[in-house]
Design an enzyme around this catalytic site. Structure first.
Site, short mmCIF file in Angstrom:
data_model
loop_
_atom_site.label_atom_id
_atom_site.label_comp_id
_atom_site.label_asym_id
_atom_site.label_seq_id
_atom_site.Cartn_x
_atom_site.Cartn_y
_atom_site.Cartn_z
N ASN A 105 27.54 36.29 25.87
CA ASN A 105 28.31 35.78 24.75
C ASN A 105 29.41 36.74 24.32
OD1 ASN A 105 27.48 33.08 23.90
ND2 ASN A 105 25.47 34.02 24.02
N VAL A 129 29.86 30.16 14.70
CA VAL A 129 28.57 29.47 14.59
C VAL A 129 27.68 29.81 15.79
CG1 VAL A 129 27.47 27.19 14.51
CG2 VAL A 129 29.60 27.58 13.26
N ASP A 159 21.14 28.55 6.62
CA ASP A 159 19.95 29.20 6.06
C ASP A 159 19.95 29.07 4.54
OD1 ASP A 159 19.19 30.26 8.70
OD2 ASP A 159 21.09 31.30 8.49
N HIS A 187 21.84 35.85 10.91
CA HIS A 187 21.32 34.51 11.18
C HIS A 187 20.26 34.64 12.27
CE1 HIS A 187 20.76 30.33 11.96
NE2 HIS A 187 21.16 30.48 13.21
P1 NAX Z 1 25.12 22.68 22.97
O1 NAX Z 1 24.52 23.35 24.17
O2 NAX Z 1 24.80 21.26 22.70
O3 NAX Z 1 26.71 22.80 23.06
C1 NAX Z 1 27.36 23.98 23.36
C2 NAX Z 1 28.70 23.63 23.96
O4 NAX Z 1 29.42 24.84 24.14
C3 NAX Z 1 28.59 22.96 25.34
O5 NAX Z 1 29.39 21.79 25.37
C4 NAX Z 1 29.13 24.05 26.28
O6 NAX Z 1 29.76 23.50 27.42
C5 NAX Z 1 30.10 24.75 25.37
N1 NAX Z 1 30.47 26.10 25.81
C6 NAX Z 1 29.71 27.05 26.40
N2 NAX Z 1 30.45 28.13 26.69
C7 NAX Z 1 31.71 27.87 26.26
C8 NAX Z 1 32.92 28.60 26.27
N3 NAX Z 1 32.99 29.81 26.83
N4 NAX Z 1 34.01 28.02 25.74
C9 NAX Z 1 33.96 26.80 25.19
N5 NAX Z 1 32.84 26.04 25.16
C10 NAX Z 1 31.73 26.59 25.68
O7 NAX Z 1 24.75 23.62 21.74
P2 NAX Z 1 24.76 23.29 20.18
O8 NAX Z 1 23.46 22.73 19.80
O9 NAX Z 1 25.99 22.53 19.87
O10 NAX Z 1 24.79 24.77 19.57
C11 NAX Z 1 25.91 25.60 19.76
C12 NAX Z 1 25.64 27.00 19.26
O11 NAX Z 1 25.34 27.00 17.86
C13 NAX Z 1 24.47 27.69 19.94
O12 NAX Z 1 24.84 29.02 20.24
C14 NAX Z 1 23.41 27.68 18.86
O13 NAX Z 1 22.48 28.72 19.04
C15 NAX Z 1 24.26 27.88 17.63
N6 NAX Z 1 23.66 27.56 16.33
C16 NAX Z 1 23.98 28.37 15.30
C17 NAX Z 1 23.54 28.14 14.02
C18 NAX Z 1 23.93 29.02 12.88
O14 NAX Z 1 23.44 28.79 11.77
N7 NAX Z 1 24.78 30.05 13.06
C19 NAX Z 1 22.63 27.00 13.73
C20 NAX Z 1 22.64 25.95 14.77
C21 NAX Z 1 22.77 26.42 16.19
O15 NAX Z 1 21.51 26.80 16.65
#
Ligand code: NAX
Length: 326
Positions: A105, A129, A159, A187
């Site tokens: 990441n 996020v 949260d 987080h």
């Molecule tokens: P998904 O796996 O449904 O979607 C992630 C998307 O990001 C995919 O479409 C993927 O192709 C795309 N992606 C990956 N690498 C990329 C890059 N280098 N450039 C552009 N796009 C890229 O995940 P989702 O459920 O939507 O969650 C996304 C992120 O939010 C995760 O890291 C998750 O852990 C995080 N969250 C953070 C939260 C917070 O409170 N800060 C809460 C919710 C969530 O868990």
């Protein structure tokens, strides 16, 4: 009508993206008088899905949506943008260690930070996020030396919303009767939801709850584990609630929080004795597009221990990506 605002969403083809985009386009973020242009970024393999989302956005005939840009290039995604919601991140795969996840990441957010630095508006507001959100924000900010650190934040609002709802339910009050609840730190499960200064229906929350063991044995661990509980129940991680929290965070930042305290993870300025060099969740109020920390809150021994745990974890995360910060 105002000139349109350009809003970038990364990971736009993912499940949070799907819960977020239609609400932004309908005016839930910037209000009913503010036209928007969406810049959607995802990986090349997701461009087909993004095209489908663009079709659906068209099919909603949202009056405020002026244009949808879809791309796999961060420089295109971030050109002239006013707001960025960085959701896309590499998920943890089987057998992957935490340090591998951090490194994967870190590369994504370093590249995106450089692109923001090159082409975003100088007053861009960036919300990270994608997890690990606090450290990803640190990486993006560090890779964007021409943007002020105050352009960057990470999300701890989900949260806060979870904690607020849980406290309200426990006390049989509507959720909007809870104010001044704070979530400190990372987080992650080390976060510290803190209602010591909160009021519920005009009463100090600690008085309304009464039983301190509920705080330590039920409230704090349940809020910290809520994400896991949602995954167990739904088979998927929080999406609509995460998108909602991202909207809450950005709306308060842009439009003001009207005196309400809200929690945001910001580059630490050393206040409350928290080390600098990390993004740490703190209470803030927002006014005129600016974020101001709530100062002077009492930190007792229990709170200090919780803050220290979160700080230690964030410093460890930082150490794992230190080589990318220079
Ligand atoms: P998904 O796996 O449904 O979607 C992630 C998307 O990001 C995919 O479409 C993927 O192709 C795309 N992606 C990956 N690498 C990329 C890059 N280098 N450039 C552009 N796009 C890229 O995940 P989702 O459920 O939507 O969650 C996304 C992120 O939010 C995760 O890291 C998750 O852990 C995080 N969250 C953070 C939260 C917070 O409170 N800060 C809460 C919710 C969530 O868990």
């Amino acid at each position: 009508m105002h000139a349109p605002k350009r809003i970038a969403v990364t990971g736009a083809a993912g499940q949070i993206g799907y819960a977020l985009l239609f609400r932004i386009a309908s005016g839930d973020l910037l209000g009913p008088d503010q036209p928007v242009i969406l810049h959607l970024l995802d990986l090349p393999r997701a461009l087909g899905a993004l095209n489908g989302i663009r079709m659906e956005l068209d099919d909603c005939a949202f009056p405020l949506l002026q244009q949808v840009v879809i791309t796999d290039d961060p420089l295109t995604a971030f050109r002239d943008i006013d707001l960025a919601i960085l959701v896309g991140a590499q998920p943890r795969s089987k057998g992957m260690e935490r340090k591998d996840l951090l490194a994967a990441n870190a590369n994504i957010f370093a590249e995106q930070g450089r692109a923001l630095n090159a082409v975003a508006r100088r007053d861009v507001k960036v919300l990270v996020v994608g997890n690990p959100a606090n450290t990803n924000a640190l990486i993006a900010m560090t890779a964007a030396p021409d943007l002020a650190p105050s352009c960057f934040s990470a999300m701890i609002r989900l949260d806060q919303n979870r904690a607020q709802a849980m406290l309200a339910q426990h006390l049989h009050q509507p959720v909007d009767r809870v104010s001044q609840l704070v979530v400190w730190g990372n987080h992650s499960p080390t976060m510290y939801p803190d209602y010591r200064h909160a009021e519920v229906d005009g009463r100090p929350a600690p008085l309304a709850v009464g039983d301190e063991s509920w705080n330590q044995e039920v409230f704090i661990p349940t809020v910290a584990q809520r994400g896991t509980a949602v995954i167990e129940a739904r088979g998927l991680s929080s999406a609509a609630s995460a998108a909602n929290a991202a909207l809450d965070h950005m709306r308060d930042w842009v439009c003001g929080s009207a005196g309400r305290w809200v929690s945001m993870a910001l580059p630490s300025d050393g206040s409350y004795g928290i080390a600098t060099g990390i993004f740490f969740g703190v209470p803030v109020v927002c006014h005129g597009g600016q974020i101001e920390r709530v100062a002077g809150l009492d930190i007792n021994a229990f709170a200090r221990e919780k803050l220290q745990r979160a700080e230690d974890e964030l410093r460890q995360e930082r150490a794992a990506v230190e080589h990318l910060l220079h």
